[in-house]
Design an enzyme around this catalytic site. Structure first.
Site, mmCIF file in Angstrom:
data_model
loop_
_atom_site.group_PDB
_atom_site.id
_atom_site.type_symbol
_atom_site.label_atom_id
_atom_site.label_comp_id
_atom_site.label_asym_id
_atom_site.label_seq_id
_atom_site.Cartn_x
_atom_site.Cartn_y
_atom_site.Cartn_z
ATOM 1 N N HIS A 135 -11.129 -27.944 52.943
ATOM 2 C CA HIS A 135 -11.018 -28.530 51.596
ATOM 3 C C HIS A 135 -9.560 -28.846 51.274
ATOM 4 O O HIS A 135 -8.844 -28.042 50.689
ATOM 5 C CB HIS A 135 -11.583 -27.531 50.581
ATOM 6 C CG HIS A 135 -11.790 -28.097 49.213
ATOM 7 N ND1 HIS A 135 -12.818 -27.685 48.398
ATOM 8 C CD2 HIS A 135 -11.118 -29.032 48.497
ATOM 9 C CE1 HIS A 135 -12.763 -28.329 47.243
ATOM 10 N NE2 HIS A 135 -11.729 -29.154 47.284
ATOM 11 N N HIS A 163 -6.863 -32.042 49.812
ATOM 12 C CA HIS A 163 -6.681 -33.363 49.207
ATOM 13 C C HIS A 163 -5.386 -33.959 49.744
ATOM 14 O O HIS A 163 -4.300 -33.454 49.448
ATOM 15 C CB HIS A 163 -6.624 -33.253 47.680
ATOM 16 C CG HIS A 163 -7.901 -32.761 47.077
ATOM 17 N ND1 HIS A 163 -8.950 -33.589 46.753
ATOM 18 C CD2 HIS A 163 -8.311 -31.501 46.764
ATOM 19 C CE1 HIS A 163 -9.947 -32.871 46.246
ATOM 20 N NE2 HIS A 163 -9.585 -31.604 46.245
ATOM 21 N N LEU A 164 -5.517 -35.008 50.546
ATOM 22 C CA LEU A 164 -4.341 -35.666 51.118
ATOM 23 C C LEU A 164 -3.919 -36.897 50.315
ATOM 24 O O LEU A 164 -2.864 -37.471 50.575
ATOM 25 C CB LEU A 164 -4.603 -36.048 52.576
ATOM 26 C CG LEU A 164 -4.812 -34.868 53.536
ATOM 27 C CD1 LEU A 164 -5.074 -35.370 54.955
ATOM 28 C CD2 LEU A 164 -3.618 -33.913 53.509
ATOM 29 N N ASN A 208 -11.946 -38.087 47.268
ATOM 30 C CA ASN A 208 -11.573 -38.669 45.968
ATOM 31 C C ASN A 208 -10.212 -39.355 46.019
ATOM 32 O O ASN A 208 -9.261 -38.988 45.343
ATOM 33 C CB ASN A 208 -11.629 -37.613 44.853
ATOM 34 C CG ASN A 208 -10.739 -36.418 45.107
ATOM 35 O OD1 ASN A 208 -10.329 -36.157 46.234
ATOM 36 N ND2 ASN A 208 -10.433 -35.679 44.059
ATOM 37 N N ASP A 247 -16.309 -33.993 45.627
ATOM 38 C CA ASP A 247 -15.420 -33.001 45.021
ATOM 39 C C ASP A 247 -14.470 -33.620 44.007
ATOM 40 O O ASP A 247 -13.896 -34.681 44.228
ATOM 41 C CB ASP A 247 -14.606 -32.276 46.091
ATOM 42 C CG ASP A 247 -13.751 -31.184 45.496
ATOM 43 O OD1 ASP A 247 -14.313 -30.229 44.947
ATOM 44 O OD2 ASP A 247 -12.513 -31.312 45.535
ATOM 45 N N HIS A 280 -19.365 -29.559 44.546
ATOM 46 C CA HIS A 280 -18.446 -29.116 43.497
ATOM 47 C C HIS A 280 -19.345 -28.706 42.333
ATOM 48 O O HIS A 280 -19.843 -29.553 41.593
ATOM 49 C CB HIS A 280 -17.524 -30.279 43.115
ATOM 50 C CG HIS A 280 -16.646 -30.029 41.935
ATOM 51 N ND1 HIS A 280 -15.273 -29.996 42.026
ATOM 52 C CD2 HIS A 280 -16.926 -29.803 40.627
ATOM 53 C CE1 HIS A 280 -14.753 -29.781 40.827
ATOM 54 N NE2 HIS A 280 -15.751 -29.653 39.953
ATOM 55 N N ASN A 329 -9.268 -26.565 38.635
ATOM 56 C CA ASN A 329 -10.722 -26.743 38.557
ATOM 57 C C ASN A 329 -11.360 -26.231 39.841
ATOM 58 O O ASN A 329 -11.061 -26.754 40.911
ATOM 59 C CB ASN A 329 -11.039 -28.230 38.384
ATOM 60 C CG ASN A 329 -12.515 -28.534 38.294
ATOM 61 O OD1 ASN A 329 -13.360 -27.685 38.537
ATOM 62 N ND2 ASN A 329 -12.841 -29.775 37.955
ATOM 63 N N ASP A 370 -8.267 -25.934 48.826
ATOM 64 C CA ASP A 370 -8.347 -26.904 47.730
ATOM 65 C C ASP A 370 -6.937 -27.385 47.369
ATOM 66 O O ASP A 370 -6.579 -27.510 46.198
ATOM 67 C CB ASP A 370 -9.057 -26.316 46.503
ATOM 68 C CG ASP A 370 -9.416 -27.393 45.466
ATOM 69 O OD1 ASP A 370 -9.290 -28.588 45.792
ATOM 70 O OD2 ASP A 370 -9.811 -27.035 44.337
ATOM 71 N N HIS A 409 0.030 -32.831 42.977
ATOM 72 C CA HIS A 409 0.233 -33.740 41.854
ATOM 73 C C HIS A 409 1.726 -33.994 41.688
ATOM 74 O O HIS A 409 2.537 -33.083 41.875
ATOM 75 C CB HIS A 409 -0.312 -33.157 40.557
ATOM 76 C CG HIS A 409 -1.805 -33.050 40.515
ATOM 77 N ND1 HIS A 409 -2.630 -34.148 40.455
ATOM 78 C CD2 HIS A 409 -2.629 -31.962 40.544
ATOM 79 C CE1 HIS A 409 -3.892 -33.748 40.440
ATOM 80 N NE2 HIS A 409 -3.926 -32.441 40.487
#
Length: 428
Positions: free
Chosen positions: A56, A58-59, A90, A150, A177, A276, A303, A307
């Site tokens: 899990h 996020h790239l 996403n 997700d 999710h 989240n 996860d 940002h």
């Protein structure tokens, strides 16, 4: 092909042994090994684990390269001991077609720091209304086996059932999710004493638990596989435990931050703690640790949610949700699970390498540290203690909840198929 001799490493935390790497493969494991012309790495009692696998991550690429790219994300992964990461869908555009997942997969191959396995979206545009091209993504060069919306929940029971039926044909898995959207409208943090005192919108545990209960029953009905993303409550643990006792094919993950941090931190109003699902109570944290130890929760997944500065350095209500985690995950697990006596290092290898590789069908990863196996390895100085300094992160983003916090352990070396991606704590 080059040879590397790792001397005196505690394989899975056991007695010191030597490990000889020849090219992309482990050639020999034993004591008193030698090899002409081999590069020698003096492990000095450090712990040697199979390369970590994150189900899990996020790239952000394509579309949000201001927060992370496949290159910077995989460099962060190598720094944290990972040799394989699964990239969530996403992105912008959403990874809901064969073309987008192949783009991410090729960017991972070009980076050279770890293998990248794209996760395909369950629904078109993550909108929850129409199934995405699940079969085409599976048949693509990326060979997608895990599908997830997700960031959003597949809230429609009929769509979720159809997805479970579809992926069953190729032994795929839907990673849910779990967040009932109507129960979390306006939610800002865990619903409880702290949210009431702060006047922030509460995110009830039942919003997660109700979706998990529905989905394990759907998985049982269809005879398919379902995976629960970032499980965060004691009640969710009990539902998964019950489902497994019935023989339902369900797996679950917990994040490092849900093993350590609680909603009491939100009293600072520091948006770095906004995530989240939200940080929960001490009771939930202890239940999650016990569940990871007894196998109810199968794996640790980061996860990793980078940002840019402006999305976090603002008032709480406007801040984005998420934390970076690839470079601190193993240290948090050492503190919460190993140093508490809940897991030994073999257990850590199981939860952070073996099981995630099995769930995601990551060939060549999560394998035993033994002769003939791929040389995907990470070496950890478990005696190290130091304060987290995000200025030194390889990730493009710095939104860590651990800044200034002392954590144990430090990854010193990572090898991807025998090629060093991290040496003495520095990326190659």
């Amino acid at each position: 092909m080059s040879k590397i001799l790792i001397r005196g490493a505690k394989v899975l935390g056991g007695e010191p042994q030597d490990v000889l790497i020849d090219g992309a493969t482990i050639a020999e494991v034993g004591t008193g090994l030698s090899a002409d012309g081999a590069e020698v790495v003096e492990a000095g009692g450090k712990v040697l684990l199979p390369g970590l696998v994150d189900l899990h991550t996020h790239l952000r690429e394509p579309g949000r390269e201001d927060s992370e790219t496949v290159l910077t994300g995989t460099r962060a992964a190598a720094s944290g001991g990972y040799t394989n990461v699964f990239a969530m869908a996403n992105t912008f555009p959403v990874a809901d077609t064969a073309g987008v997942v192949e783009q991410v997969w090729r960017l991972g191959r070009e980076s050279g720091y770890c293998d990248v396995q794209p996760i395909g979206a369950v629904t078109v545009g993550l909108e929850g209304a129409k199934l995405a091209e699940l079969g085409a993504m599976h048949e693509s060069a990326a060979g997608v086996t895990v599908f997830s919306d997700d960031g959003k929940c597949v809230h429609d029971a009929v769509i979720m059932r159809r997805a479970l039926e579809y992926v069953k044909a190729f032994n795929g898995v839907v990673a849910q999710h779990a967040q009932e959207p109507r129960l979390t409208e306006g939610a800002q943090m865990n619903e409880g004493v702290v949210s009431a005192e702060l006047g922030l919108g509460g995110w009830p545990a039942v919003a997660e638990e109700s979706v998990i209960a529905r989905d394990v029953l759907l998985a049982e009905h269809v005879g398919s596989r379902v995976h629960i993303c970032h499980l965060s409550t004691a009640g969710s643990v009990e539902i998964v435990r019950w489902a497994k006792s019935r023989g339902i094919d369900v797996t679950a993950e917990v994040t490092p931050h849900h093993l350590l941090l609680t909603d009491e931190l939100v009293r600072s109003y520091n948006p770095v703690y906004k995530v989240n699902p939200p940080l929960r109570t001490e009771r939930d944290v202890l239940a999650l640790r016990e569940a990871l130890a007894d196998g109810t929760i199968d794996i640790v997944a980061t996860d990793h949610a980078p940002h840019p500065h402006e999305d976090k350095d603002c008032e709480w209500a406007a801040a984005a949700m998420g934390m970076v985690g690839l470079e601190t995950a193993l240290s948090v697990v050492q503190e919460t699970m190993v140093e508490t006596g809940l897991l030994d290092w073999a257990g850590v290898a199981d939860r952070m390498s073996v099981k995630p590789a099995q769930i995601g069908q990551a060939t060549g990863h999560g394998r035993p540290v033994s002769a003939g196996e791929p040389a995907n390895l990470t070496l950890v100085d478990t005696e190290y203690r130091g304060r987290v300094d995000p200025a030194g992160f390889a990730s493009r983003s710095r939104n860590t909840p651990y800044e200034g916090r002392e954590l144990p352990g430090r990854v010193t070396h990572t090898w991807l198929r025998g090629k060093a991606t991290l040496v003495d704590g520095k990326l190659t």
